[in-house]
Design an enzyme around this catalytic site. Structure first.
Site, PDB file in Angstrom:
ATOM      1  N   GLY A  70       0.865  -1.170   0.000  1.00 14.74           N
ATOM      2  CA  GLY A  70       0.000   0.000   0.000  1.00 14.74           C
ATOM      3  C   GLY A  70       0.898   1.214   0.000  1.00 14.74           C
ATOM      4  N   GLU A  71       0.678   2.103   0.935  1.00 16.85           N
ATOM      5  CA  GLU A  71       1.528   3.291   1.038  1.00 16.85           C
ATOM      6  C   GLU A  71       2.038   3.338   2.480  1.00 16.85           C
ATOM      7  OE1 GLU A  71       3.784   6.237   0.791  1.00 16.85           O
ATOM      8  OE2 GLU A  71       2.103   6.647   2.124  1.00 16.85           O
ATOM      9  N   SER A  72       3.357   3.193   2.610  1.00 16.67           N
ATOM     10  CA  SER A  72       3.906   2.947   3.948  1.00 16.67           C
ATOM     11  C   SER A  72       3.729   4.133   4.902  1.00 16.67           C
ATOM     12  CB  SER A  72       5.376   2.554   3.848  1.00 16.67           C
ATOM     13  OG  SER A  72       6.115   3.517   3.132  1.00 16.67           O
ATOM     14  N   CYS A  99       6.229  -5.276   0.378  1.00 15.77           N
ATOM     15  CA  CYS A  99       6.357  -3.941  -0.224  1.00 15.77           C
ATOM     16  C   CYS A  99       6.256  -2.839   0.836  1.00 15.77           C
ATOM     17  CB  CYS A  99       5.349  -3.786  -1.355  1.00 15.77           C
ATOM     18  SG  CYS A  99       5.830  -2.501  -2.507  1.00 15.77           S
ATOM     19  N   ARG A 101      12.977   3.386  -0.180  1.00 18.87           N
ATOM     20  CA  ARG A 101      11.605   3.428  -0.698  1.00 18.87           C
ATOM     21  C   ARG A 101      11.604   3.717  -2.208  1.00 18.87           C
ATOM     22  NH1 ARG A 101       9.000   7.770   0.751  1.00 18.87           N
ATOM     23  NH2 ARG A 101       6.983   6.796   0.507  1.00 18.87           N
ATOM     24  N   ILE A 103       5.729  -3.197  -7.495  1.00 14.32           N
ATOM     25  CA  ILE A 103       4.946  -1.977  -7.746  1.00 14.32           C
ATOM     26  C   ILE A 103       5.538  -0.844  -6.906  1.00 14.32           C
ATOM     27  CG2 ILE A 103       2.645  -0.928  -7.670  1.00 14.32           C
ATOM     28  CD1 ILE A 103       1.520  -3.858  -7.617  1.00 14.32           C
ATOM     29  N   HIS A 128       4.955  -8.598  -4.314  1.00 10.15           N
ATOM     30  CA  HIS A 128       3.601  -8.873  -3.825  1.00 10.15           C
ATOM     31  C   HIS A 128       3.121 -10.270  -4.224  1.00 10.15           C
ATOM     32  CE1 HIS A 128       2.300  -4.640  -2.949  1.00 10.15           C
ATOM     33  NE2 HIS A 128       3.233  -4.347  -3.839  1.00 10.15           N
ATOM     34  N   GLU A 170       0.822 -11.901  -2.959  1.00  7.12           N
ATOM     35  CA  GLU A 170      -0.638 -11.970  -2.806  1.00  7.12           C
ATOM     36  C   GLU A 170      -1.371 -11.605  -4.094  1.00  7.12           C
ATOM     37  OE1 GLU A 170       1.321  -9.685  -1.705  1.00  7.12           O
ATOM     38  OE2 GLU A 170       0.406  -7.691  -1.850  1.00  7.12           O
TER      39      GLU A 170
HETATM   40  N1  LIG Z   1       3.243  -1.383  -3.661  1.00  4.46           N
HETATM   41  C1  LIG Z   1       3.650  -0.820  -2.552  1.00  4.46           C
HETATM   42  O1  LIG Z   1       3.380  -1.280  -1.449  1.00  4.46           O
HETATM   43  C2  LIG Z   1       4.400   0.465  -2.731  1.00  4.46           C
HETATM   44  C3  LIG Z   1       5.089   0.967  -1.502  1.00  4.46           C
HETATM   45  C4  LIG Z   1       5.246   2.471  -1.586  1.00  4.46           C
HETATM   46  N2  LIG Z   1       6.205   2.826  -2.554  1.00  4.46           N
HETATM   47  C5  LIG Z   1       5.573   3.020  -0.199  1.00  4.46           C
HETATM   48  O2  LIG Z   1       6.481   3.752  -0.002  1.00  4.46           O
HETATM   49  O3  LIG Z   1       4.884   2.743   0.698  1.00  4.46           O
END
Ligand SMILES: NC(=O)CC[C@H](N)C(=O)O
Length: 201
Positions: A49-51, A81, A110, A139, A175, A177
């Site tokens: 997701g987005e960390s 990720c 990142r 991704i 990923h 999943e």
């Molecule tokens: N697919 C992902 O989980 C991307 C991670 C995203 N670039 C982050 O910094 O969180």
């Protein structure tokens, strides 16, 4: 032995896909949004997701400290990720307000693969996964710049570390999943099972 109960941190990110993959790997899979739910799981997945968002929501929902405590106590945890970023003891270039759960002595960069190519797939050989290489879906993926002595590198791609394990904690840049291949989840569920067995001896 009964199936272990494995949570998925469900604040943001691809939670549903992890729940499906865990169920396929023979775990009882549950979303975790509250500290009471965290207390009931034998292991947890931190999704992609987005960390920064996940980190801020974890603080807001009162989950950051309990998560750190359980990971320190040895609860198995698997980060994919953004989840990998959350397991890093250190982020190379954190955004403001971005904290980590920690658990793996590694430095993560990142969006490391992002600049060349936002998103791609590649075959990745993962130590501990039998048979064909794992199909890695990357991704805006991080990579691991360096690991400490306690962390074991499980896979590299293009000269960069993309899978790491340190005792109870497992992390991948990619990923699994999002593919139909749930061998990484099976590996993690085995870690959870082993921990439960050790605890009941
Ligand atoms: N697919 C992902 O989980 C991307 C991670 C995203 N670039 C982050 O910094 O969180």
């Amino acid at each position: 032995m009964t199936s272990p109960v494995v949570g998925v941190l469900a604040l943001q990110g691809d939670v549903r896909e992890h729940l499906v993959a865990l169920a396929t790997a023979d775990a009882v899979a549950r979303p975790v949004r509250r500290p009471e739910e965290l207390a009931e799981v034998d292991g947890i997945v931190l999704p992609g997701g987005e960390s920064t968002t996940i980190s801020k929501l974890a603080v807001l929902f009162g989950l950051m400290e309990p998560l750190r405590a359980r990971v320190r106590e040895g609860m198995p945890v698997y980060g994919t990720c953004a989840g990998m970023i959350l397991l890093a003891d250190k982020i190379l270039d954190p955004r403001s307000g971005q904290e980590t759960v920690g658990g793996i002595d590694m430095i993560v960069r990142r969006n490391a693969f992002g600049r060349q190519n936002e998103s791609f797939e590649a075959a990745v050989d993962v130590r501990g996964v039998e048979g064909d290489p794992v199909e890695g879906v990357f991704i805006r993926a991080p990579w691991v710049e360096s690991v400490g002595a306690r962390a074991e590198v499980l896979a590299e791609y293009d000269g960069h570390i993309v899978a790491v394990r340190q005792e109870n904690a497992l992390a991948t840049s990619f990923h699994p999943e999002l593919t139909g291949d749930h061998r990484m989840h099976a590996l993690f569920v085995d870690m959870v099972r082993a921990k439960l067995m050790a605890g009941s001896l």
